[in-house]
Write an enzyme that holds these catalytic residues in place. Sequence first.
Site, PDB file in Angstrom:
ATOM      1  N   ARG A  40     -21.345 -13.187  15.115  1.00  0.00           N
ATOM      2  CA  ARG A  40     -21.474 -12.266  14.161  1.00  0.00           C
ATOM      3  C   ARG A  40     -22.919 -12.072  13.883  1.00  0.00           C
ATOM      4  O   ARG A  40     -23.585 -12.969  13.624  1.00  0.00           O
ATOM      5  CB  ARG A  40     -20.794 -12.488  13.081  1.00  0.00           C
ATOM      6  CG  ARG A  40     -19.227 -12.839  12.926  1.00  0.00           C
ATOM      7  CD  ARG A  40     -18.454 -11.377  13.085  1.00  0.00           C
ATOM      8  NE  ARG A  40     -17.297 -11.461  12.976  1.00  0.00           N
ATOM      9  CZ  ARG A  40     -16.250 -10.264  13.581  1.00  0.00           C
ATOM     10  NH1 ARG A  40     -16.897  -9.283  13.999  1.00  0.00           N
ATOM     11  NH2 ARG A  40     -15.104 -10.571  13.506  1.00  0.00           N
ATOM     12  N   ARG A  88      -0.781  -8.346  24.115  1.00  0.00           N
ATOM     13  CA  ARG A  88      -1.861  -8.272  25.199  1.00  0.00           C
ATOM     14  C   ARG A  88      -1.635  -9.143  26.369  1.00  0.00           C
ATOM     15  O   ARG A  88      -1.751  -8.693  27.573  1.00  0.00           O
ATOM     16  CB  ARG A  88      -2.982  -8.505  24.776  1.00  0.00           C
ATOM     17  CG  ARG A  88      -3.607  -7.540  23.591  1.00  0.00           C
ATOM     18  CD  ARG A  88      -5.323  -7.803  23.315  1.00  0.00           C
ATOM     19  NE  ARG A  88      -5.499  -6.800  22.065  1.00  0.00           N
ATOM     20  CZ  ARG A  88      -6.297  -7.158  21.240  1.00  0.00           C
ATOM     21  NH1 ARG A  88      -6.995  -8.288  21.050  1.00  0.00           N
ATOM     22  NH2 ARG A  88      -6.610  -6.195  20.077  1.00  0.00           N
ATOM     23  N   HIS A 106     -20.408  -3.438  18.231  1.00  0.00           N
ATOM     24  CA  HIS A 106     -20.724  -4.777  19.008  1.00  0.00           C
ATOM     25  C   HIS A 106     -21.652  -4.547  20.095  1.00  0.00           C
ATOM     26  O   HIS A 106     -21.477  -3.618  20.970  1.00  0.00           O
ATOM     27  CB  HIS A 106     -19.242  -5.152  19.859  1.00  0.00           C
ATOM     28  CG  HIS A 106     -18.095  -5.561  18.716  1.00  0.00           C
ATOM     29  ND1 HIS A 106     -18.632  -5.584  17.319  1.00  0.00           N
ATOM     30  CD2 HIS A 106     -17.038  -6.267  19.014  1.00  0.00           C
ATOM     31  CE1 HIS A 106     -17.388  -6.402  16.747  1.00  0.00           C
ATOM     32  NE2 HIS A 106     -16.471  -6.590  17.567  1.00  0.00           N
ATOM     33  N   CYS A 122     -11.653  -5.516  21.104  1.00  0.00           N
ATOM     34  CA  CYS A 122     -12.886  -4.580  20.963  1.00  0.00           C
ATOM     35  C   CYS A 122     -13.836  -5.012  21.795  1.00  0.00           C
ATOM     36  O   CYS A 122     -14.725  -4.323  22.588  1.00  0.00           O
ATOM     37  CB  CYS A 122     -13.413  -4.405  19.640  1.00  0.00           C
ATOM     38  SG  CYS A 122     -13.245  -5.997  18.599  1.00  0.00           S
ATOM     39  N   SER A 145       0.786  -1.315  -0.003  1.00  0.00           N
ATOM     40  CA  SER A 145       0.017   0.161  -0.003  1.00  0.00           C
ATOM     41  C   SER A 145       0.780   1.347  -0.053  1.00  0.00           C
ATOM     42  O   SER A 145       0.262   2.429  -0.301  1.00  0.00           O
ATOM     43  CB  SER A 145      -0.800   0.115   1.149  1.00  0.00           C
ATOM     44  OG  SER A 145      -1.703  -1.001   1.131  1.00  0.00           O
TER      45      SER A 145
END
Lengths: 336, 336
Positions: free
Chosen positions: A232, A101, A239, A129, A42
């Site tokens: 989902r 994390r 969410h 998230c 990119s």
Amino acid sequence: MSNEPKIIVIGASGIVGNELISILLEHGIAPERICATASASSAGKATHVGGTAFTLQLTDQSLFNDRDLVFQCATNAAALEWAPIAIQHGATVIDCSSAYRMDPEVPLVIPSVNLDAIANHTLIASPNCTTIVLLTAIHRLTQELDVGSIQCATYQALSGAGREGLDALERESAGESPSSNSIFPEPCAFNVFCHESTVDSETGFNGEESKVIQEVHKITSTNFDVIPTCMRVPVKRVHTEAITITLKSETTQTHVLNCLEQTLNVVVLNEEGHFPTAIKATSGDTVLVGHVRVTNRAVSLVACGDQIRIGAALNAFRIAEAIEHNALADCTSVTD
Amino acid sequence: MSNEPKIIVIGASGIVGNELISILLEHGIAPERICATASASSAGKATHVGGTAFTLQLTDQSLFNDRDLVFQCATNAAALEWAPIAIQHGATVIDCSSAYRMDPEVPLVIPSVNLDAIANHTLIASPNCTTIVLLTAIHRLTQELDVGSIQCATYQALSGAGREGLDALERESAGESPSSNSIFPEPCAFNVFCHESTVDSETGFNGEESKVIQEVHKITSTNFDVIPTCMRVPVKRVHTEAITITLKSETTQTHVLNCLEQTLNVVVLNEEGHFPTAIKATSGDTVLVGHVRVTNRAVSLVACGDQIRIGAALNAFRIAEAIEHNALADCTSVTD
């Protein structure tokens, strides 16, 4: 090129990187201070944020200087590659991937929940998230109540899988068949399906669920039974989470609502016909919480949070605000 | 007109009534045996099921004869009006509305769960669709395990609100703004929102949730803590449910899977990448169950069931099969 500290956004063309630049601009950071980077595929292209075009620079060690602030919004592989180099060059890194994390040396931070964990670290991880929406909503409740366990069923937006996920939803909703190389294992329009992350053959939890369990324990320093079911739904952003906290001793609706009203970054919408929805929470800086029910030994509620914004980019920005308040303030005033 | 017992479908032009006629035809019932009725606003019109057109007759007491089988797929008001009249004329009534469900004199039946409750009753109520999917999936588990409480977060199809709900989803998904007189309090495309039924100001549960709690207790003759969170998602058919059963003593994954494998009208899909989805369960005669996780003191799973079919019309038909097996067999052979 100025020698003043830059704000480097790695993975700037991705959905979270783009949102982060948008947040920086909203907070008055001059575009000249922002260095948007990408991988070779990119680099050289432009990414547009609002009316501003940013030319994507190739991520490279020559970019990093002392006191730079680096937001990593790319893959785990990129995070593991660039974080040590950036830190070596004197930068501070906030990583939105899952690479660091669970590293015991790296704090995992939601500023409204465990700000103190930042201390003097130069690498800070931003949680998943789903974890951010969950703990933003209930962390104060978990401190005030005698918690037995936490159950959380999620209704996760398809943009959680990045631009490809959103594109798949738009194409399939318009009647196209699912692509043979779709990132989802199932058709995504008008469907509900389990999160696409790999299932642990031992526990049966998918990767998203395992992250929530581990991250909640790390962030809250507790060992509550956390039982997520991550699904989902055909939603573009946000969410939604149906959360039930089982209790070891009783509480009252009034106490629960008071706790929620006093929780930072939470807006309580608990009037019938005005409950939180995915659309209401889209692009919001808060988690909407409502449909609160208190029974014998449980508290249930619904929480909605924009997983790209409060669940990722904005959390990273809030970490930066906390650790670099002065540096950010300096950057803001450069254009004066 | 023959004097042999008819099968009368009240509310035949509705989404459940239409599905019920479809099921009758699939089971070899001759169209001539089926009397499709509607209220004055629809009487005289035709309703099409597959390739067969049924002229809607005005619901009227002159229709009911001895031994007729009456399926009520209309409003509570219509159910309360016609059930006593049909029974007075010697008919047996299976009611899909909520009018009689909590009446202590009326059995509330899912044939795979509490067949015996039917006994010699001439009025039988079919439960709420969310209850049917939930209990079809877990009733055997609840008998085998030492249950503490049952949590259930739902992902409910918009057709659960009838044809209007489905039409709203299709129009809004194509880009139309929500109608000012929409049956939903929120935009329904690409959204997640709380079920539109009235919220009880005392408990905070919406009407759908209250039904699930009360109906589970009545059908299972238990008093488990049942904590549902009922939500709408942009799905055409099928209610998905994320269910967690907390336990008072431990169990094993093997025991849970064995129970589920042996549960009538349940198909276990517990292989990664092949879990239950709303689309897979569409128009199915079973509840798909999978993503099973067994932790310390809880069992979690995902269940998907077509709420129009197994959650309503097919349950009513199965009640009829159970109580009138011979009568239905007679009807089937009429065309020979």
